[in-house]
Design a protein around this motif. Structure first.
Motif, PDB file in Angstrom:
ATOM      1  N   GLU A  50      45.159  41.721  41.850  1.00 42.68           N
ATOM      2  CA  GLU A  50      45.877  40.211  40.987  1.00 42.68           C
ATOM      3  C   GLU A  50      44.677  39.829  39.930  1.00 42.68           C
ATOM      4  N   ILE A  51      43.700  39.337  39.482  1.00 41.61           N
ATOM      5  CA  ILE A  51      42.688  39.624  38.495  1.00 41.61           C
ATOM      6  C   ILE A  51      43.362  39.976  37.208  1.00 41.61           C
ATOM      7  N   GLN A  52      43.313  41.311  37.219  1.00 38.75           N
ATOM      8  CA  GLN A  52      43.782  41.672  35.981  1.00 38.75           C
ATOM      9  C   GLN A  52      45.409  42.143  35.668  1.00 38.75           C
ATOM     10  N   LYS A  53      46.250  41.095  37.081  1.00 37.06           N
ATOM     11  CA  LYS A  53      47.542  40.622  36.714  1.00 37.06           C
ATOM     12  C   LYS A  53      47.593  39.151  35.184  1.00 37.06           C
ATOM     13  N   GLN A  54      46.600  38.468  36.543  1.00 35.50           N
ATOM     14  CA  GLN A  54      46.523  37.574  35.476  1.00 35.50           C
ATOM     15  C   GLN A  54      45.575  37.481  33.665  1.00 35.50           C
ATOM     16  N   LEU A  55      44.935  38.410  34.138  1.00 40.04           N
ATOM     17  CA  LEU A  55      44.640  38.648  32.823  1.00 40.04           C
ATOM     18  C   LEU A  55      45.508  38.647  31.623  1.00 40.04           C
ATOM     19  N   GLN A  56      46.618  40.448  31.970  1.00 39.61           N
ATOM     20  CA  GLN A  56      47.563  40.308  30.771  1.00 39.61           C
ATOM     21  C   GLN A  56      48.372  39.111  30.731  1.00 39.61           C
ATOM     22  N   ALA A  57      48.948  38.680  32.005  1.00 39.59           N
ATOM     23  CA  ALA A  57      49.493  37.594  31.670  1.00 39.59           C
ATOM     24  C   ALA A  57      48.935  36.498  30.568  1.00 39.59           C
ATOM     25  N   MET A  58      48.454  36.543  30.305  1.00 35.44           N
ATOM     26  CA  MET A  58      47.133  35.526  29.270  1.00 35.44           C
ATOM     27  C   MET A  58      46.689  35.803  28.988  1.00 35.44           C
ATOM     28  N   GLN A  59      47.376  37.319  27.933  1.00 35.13           N
ATOM     29  CA  GLN A  59      46.735  38.567  26.701  1.00 35.13           C
ATOM     30  C   GLN A  59      44.972  37.625  26.808  1.00 35.13           C
ATOM     31  N   ARG A  60      44.063  38.105  27.808  1.00 35.23           N
ATOM     32  CA  ARG A  60      42.953  38.270  27.615  1.00 35.23           C
ATOM     33  C   ARG A  60      42.297  39.605  28.309  1.00 35.23           C
ATOM     34  N   ALA A  61      43.101  41.112  28.015  1.00 34.73           N
ATOM     35  CA  ALA A  61      42.925  41.594  28.049  1.00 34.73           C
ATOM     36  C   ALA A  61      40.939  42.147  27.749  1.00 34.73           C
ATOM     37  N   ASP A  62      40.532  41.588  26.647  1.00 38.09           N
ATOM     38  CA  ASP A  62      39.281  41.802  26.547  1.00 38.09           C
ATOM     39  C   ASP A  62      38.294  41.122  27.226  1.00 38.09           C
ATOM     40  N   MET A  63      38.537  40.329  28.278  1.00 41.20           N
ATOM     41  CA  MET A  63      37.729  39.749  29.705  1.00 41.20           C
ATOM     42  C   MET A  63      38.041  40.560  30.495  1.00 41.20           C
ATOM     43  N   GLN A  64      36.308  41.143  30.753  1.00 42.47           N
ATOM     44  CA  GLN A  64      36.018  41.837  31.962  1.00 42.47           C
ATOM     45  C   GLN A  64      35.746  41.222  33.128  1.00 42.47           C
ATOM     46  N   TRP A  65      36.537  41.451  34.177  1.00 39.75           N
ATOM     47  CA  TRP A  65      35.643  40.844  35.731  1.00 39.75           C
ATOM     48  C   TRP A  65      35.904  41.676  36.298  1.00 39.75           C
ATOM     49  N   SER A  66      34.690  41.671  37.051  1.00 42.73           N
ATOM     50  CA  SER A  66      33.705  43.178  38.235  1.00 42.73           C
ATOM     51  C   SER A  66      32.997  41.883  39.025  1.00 42.73           C
ATOM     52  N   PRO A  67      33.544  42.232  40.674  1.00 43.01           N
ATOM     53  CA  PRO A  67      32.142  42.701  41.407  1.00 43.01           C
ATOM     54  C   PRO A  67      30.482  43.039  41.373  1.00 43.01           C
ATOM     55  N   PRO A  68      29.645  42.954  41.881  1.00 39.44           N
ATOM     56  CA  PRO A  68      28.408  43.804  41.355  1.00 39.44           C
ATOM     57  C   PRO A  68      28.415  45.178  42.167  1.00 39.44           C
ATOM     58  N   LEU A  69      28.283  45.729  41.265  1.00 39.06           N
ATOM     59  CA  LEU A  69      28.294  47.165  41.171  1.00 39.06           C
ATOM     60  C   LEU A  69      27.635  47.703  42.352  1.00 39.06           C
ATOM     61  N   PRO A  70      27.024  47.310  42.540  1.00 46.09           N
ATOM     62  CA  PRO A  70      25.914  48.423  43.325  1.00 46.09           C
ATOM     63  C   PRO A  70      26.059  48.046  44.670  1.00 46.09           C
ATOM     64  N   LEU A  71      27.092  47.214  44.893  1.00 48.99           N
ATOM     65  CA  LEU A  71      28.039  46.613  46.342  1.00 48.99           C
ATOM     66  C   LEU A  71      28.731  47.424  45.882  1.00 48.99           C
ATOM     67  N   LEU A  72      29.724  47.801  44.894  1.00 43.45           N
ATOM     68  CA  LEU A  72      31.427  47.995  44.576  1.00 43.45           C
ATOM     69  C   LEU A  72      30.784  50.072  45.389  1.00 43.45           C
ATOM     70  N   MET A  73      30.073  50.296  44.985  1.00 41.89           N
ATOM     71  CA  MET A  73      29.531  51.795  45.396  1.00 41.89           C
ATOM     72  C   MET A  73      29.829  51.628  46.820  1.00 41.89           C
ATOM     73  N   GLN A  74      28.897  51.055  46.831  1.00 45.63           N
ATOM     74  CA  GLN A  74      29.154  51.236  49.070  1.00 45.63           C
ATOM     75  C   GLN A  74      29.992  50.354  49.875  1.00 45.63           C
ATOM     76  N   LEU A  75      31.682  50.060  49.417  1.00 38.41           N
ATOM     77  CA  LEU A  75      31.996  49.718  50.364  1.00 38.41           C
ATOM     78  C   LEU A  75      32.657  50.332  51.478  1.00 38.41           C
ATOM     79  N   VAL A  76      32.608  49.300  52.224  1.00 36.52           N
ATOM     80  CA  VAL A  76      33.280  50.310  53.831  1.00 36.52           C
ATOM     81  C   VAL A  76      34.446  49.241  54.167  1.00 36.52           C
ATOM     82  N   GLN A  77      35.080  50.140  54.600  1.00 38.54           N
ATOM     83  CA  GLN A  77      36.525  49.788  54.714  1.00 38.54           C
ATOM     84  C   GLN A  77      36.516  49.250  56.366  1.00 38.54           C
ATOM     85  N   PHE A  78      36.881  48.435  56.825  1.00 38.20           N
ATOM     86  CA  PHE A  78      36.892  47.428  58.169  1.00 38.20           C
ATOM     87  C   PHE A  78      37.950  49.053  59.152  1.00 38.20           C
ATOM     88  N   GLU A  79      37.462  48.574  60.034  1.00 34.41           N
ATOM     89  CA  GLU A  79      38.261  49.064  60.843  1.00 34.41           C
ATOM     90  C   GLU A  79      39.244  48.364  61.507  1.00 34.41           C
TER      91      GLU A  79
END
Length: 490
Positions: free
Chosen positions: A461-490
């Motif tokens: 959704e963030i990427q969709k809004q950035l494209q709609a607002m013509q701000r592809a130069d903005m990078q939104w990201s969660p903390p990378l160390p946490l992103l590497m350890q994502l565990v899906q809820f069961e």
């Protein structure tokens, strides 16, 4: 014809000639005085690469140029024996030598520039030198306080025996400490030169060092050359360093300091002005070139004004992390001269939830004309807090990075933040927290498993809004160390 006489061919011939000459190392010593100056660089490179210690020592003692920079050689061939041979060549540079030396050397540079630090294999190479600081970035001395320096195209001539040679090296000193052979030899050479060699350290990192070991090294360094000082003060040796009885190591003598980083410094504020903090603060007033101040994991509650009021030159970067700041601290900061120049502000790890809209909003408005980097990680900010900060945040027209990691904020609030900040055209990097609807928070920190599906939906959704607002130069990201350890809820 032009293709056959381009530059690589003669350079290659010089290299071949250098290796051929070094095949008989004794011959180098015999013909050194007859060599033309253009043969010295390729000859030294070949000698460094192959570890020809006698040749290296002789080349340093007869070096025909004012500068000798070894950074690229150190990264390419991290050989302590070669470095030791260079240090051995410094034996000729002694204040007690009666005759003028042959060498024109004025500066021996062991530091690396930013390109060398980030080059492929640099970190692996530098790991062989535990005392080396692997994050060196070149910087000039403060113009108003810089000492006269030799220039690359200076007029050559016989160098007087009492003229000092500067040795540039950036150091990472960490205990439990045992002097590296190369560093020990270098310190000994400098000490025994009686002023003919000056050890110049632009960036110094000290961590858990026994005070007696550190004191000996500091007495060897040219303190007025240090521009960046980082101290991890687990054992409170910095208290002793600030003692007025230790005049050789007073902080005030590091008067060209541009960046000071203190971690775990045990401040002692008292109306009686007892040491060590009172003396340390008095030394801060002498740092007329300080631009960056980083304080972390220190108890500063209600006392920030004691520190900042000692700095009569406005800071460009201020990081006060995990220091238990109070609203009075933020109020003082918002009214201080430092708000006129601040480009970076980091208040991470302080509970700011009860400082909104004032005094935190007031502070952001005051720094809005210059602020480029804002870090508010782990500040216990919720949706209502962030929404209240939006008007002040949107006034920071030069903001280029924003970090909000580890704050209990919802996905809806983050999307609202995106909508309001896309008008900040210089904002390129946003680090957002794992939303409360994707994980649990306890005492202001995220914990437990993360709902990977919801987080991916938010990112889409963030990427969709950035494209709609013509701000592809903005990078939104969660903390990378946490992103590497994502565990899906069961």
């Amino acid at each position: 014809m032009s293709m056959e006489v381009n530059h690589p061919a003669p350079l290659r011939l010089l290299e071949l000639a250098a290796h051929s000459l070094l095949s008989n190392e004794a011959s180098v010593l015999l013909v050194l005085e007859q060599l033309t100056v253009n043969l010295f660089p390729p000859l030294l490179t070949a000698a460094f690469a192959k570890g020809h210690r006698k040749a290296l020592k002789a080349l340093v003692q007869a070096w025909p140029f004012p500068f000798l920079r070894l950074g690229s050689l150190i990264v390419q061939w991290p050989n302590q024996d070669s470095l030791q041979a260079v240090v051995d060549g410094l034996e000729a540079f002694s204040a007690h030598r009666a005759c003028p030396r042959k060498s024109e050397l004025r500066m021996l540079d062991f530091t690396l520039d930013s390109e060398q630090v980030h080059s492929k294999g640099a970190s692996e190479a530098l790991a062989k030198f535990p005392f080396w600081l692997p994050s060196t970035v070149k910087a000039e001395m403060p113009q108003a306080a810089a000492r006269p320096k030799p220039t690359e195209n200076m007029k050559k001539g016989p160098k007087q025996p009492w003229e000092a040679v500067e040795i540039h090296i950036d150091l990472f000193l960490r205990g439990p400490f045992k002097l590296d052979k190369f560093l020990s030899s270098l310190l000994t050479k400098v000490e025994q030169s009686h002023g003919a060699l000056h050890l110049c350290c632009r960036k110094l990192h000290i961590e858990e060092m026994p005070f007696h070991s550190l004191l000996g090294i500091l007495k060897t360094l040219k303190l007025d050359f240090i521009q960046e000082l980082e101290v991890f003060d687990w054992f409170d040796w910095f208290w002793a360093l600030s003692d007025p009885n230790l005049s050789a190591t007073q902080l005030g003598r590091i008067f060209n300091l541009r960046s000071l980083k203190l971690i775990y410094y045990n401040w002692a504020f008292s109306s009686r002005g007892e040491r060590p903090s009172s003396y340390f603060l008095s030394q801060l007033t002498r740092l007329g070139h300080l631009q960056k101040l980083h304080l972390s994991y220190s108890y500063l509650s209600g006392n920030l004004h004691y520190v900042l009021s000692c700095l009569w030159v406005p800071l460009h970067s201020l990081e006060i992390c995990y220091c238990r700041l109070l609203d009075t601290d933020i109020t003082y900061l918002s009214q201080s001269p430092h708000t006129t120049c601040l480009k970076k502000l980091d208040l991470s790890g302080n509970n700011l939830s009860y400082m909104i809209p004032r005094p935190l909003g007031t502070l952001l408005r005051e720094v809005s004309r210059t602020l480029q980097h804002l870090d508010l990680n782990h500040c216990r900010l919720k949706d209502a807090h962030l929404n209240a900060l939006l008007p002040a945040l949107c006034r920071c027209s030069h903001l280029s990075s924003l970090s909000l990691s580890d704050n209990p904020i919802s996905s809806a609030c983050l999307l609202s933040l995106l909508e309001h900040t896309t008008g900040l055209m210089e904002l390129k990097q946003v680090l957002y927290p794992i939303p409360v609807d994707c994980c649990m928070y306890l005492h202001g920190l995220s914990w437990g498993p993360v709902n990977k599906d919801k987080l991916c939906q938010l990112q889409a959704e963030i990427q969709k809004q950035l494209q709609a607002m013509q701000r592809a130069d903005m990078q939104w990201s969660p903390p990378l160390p946490l992103l590497m350890q994502l565990v899906q809820f069961e």
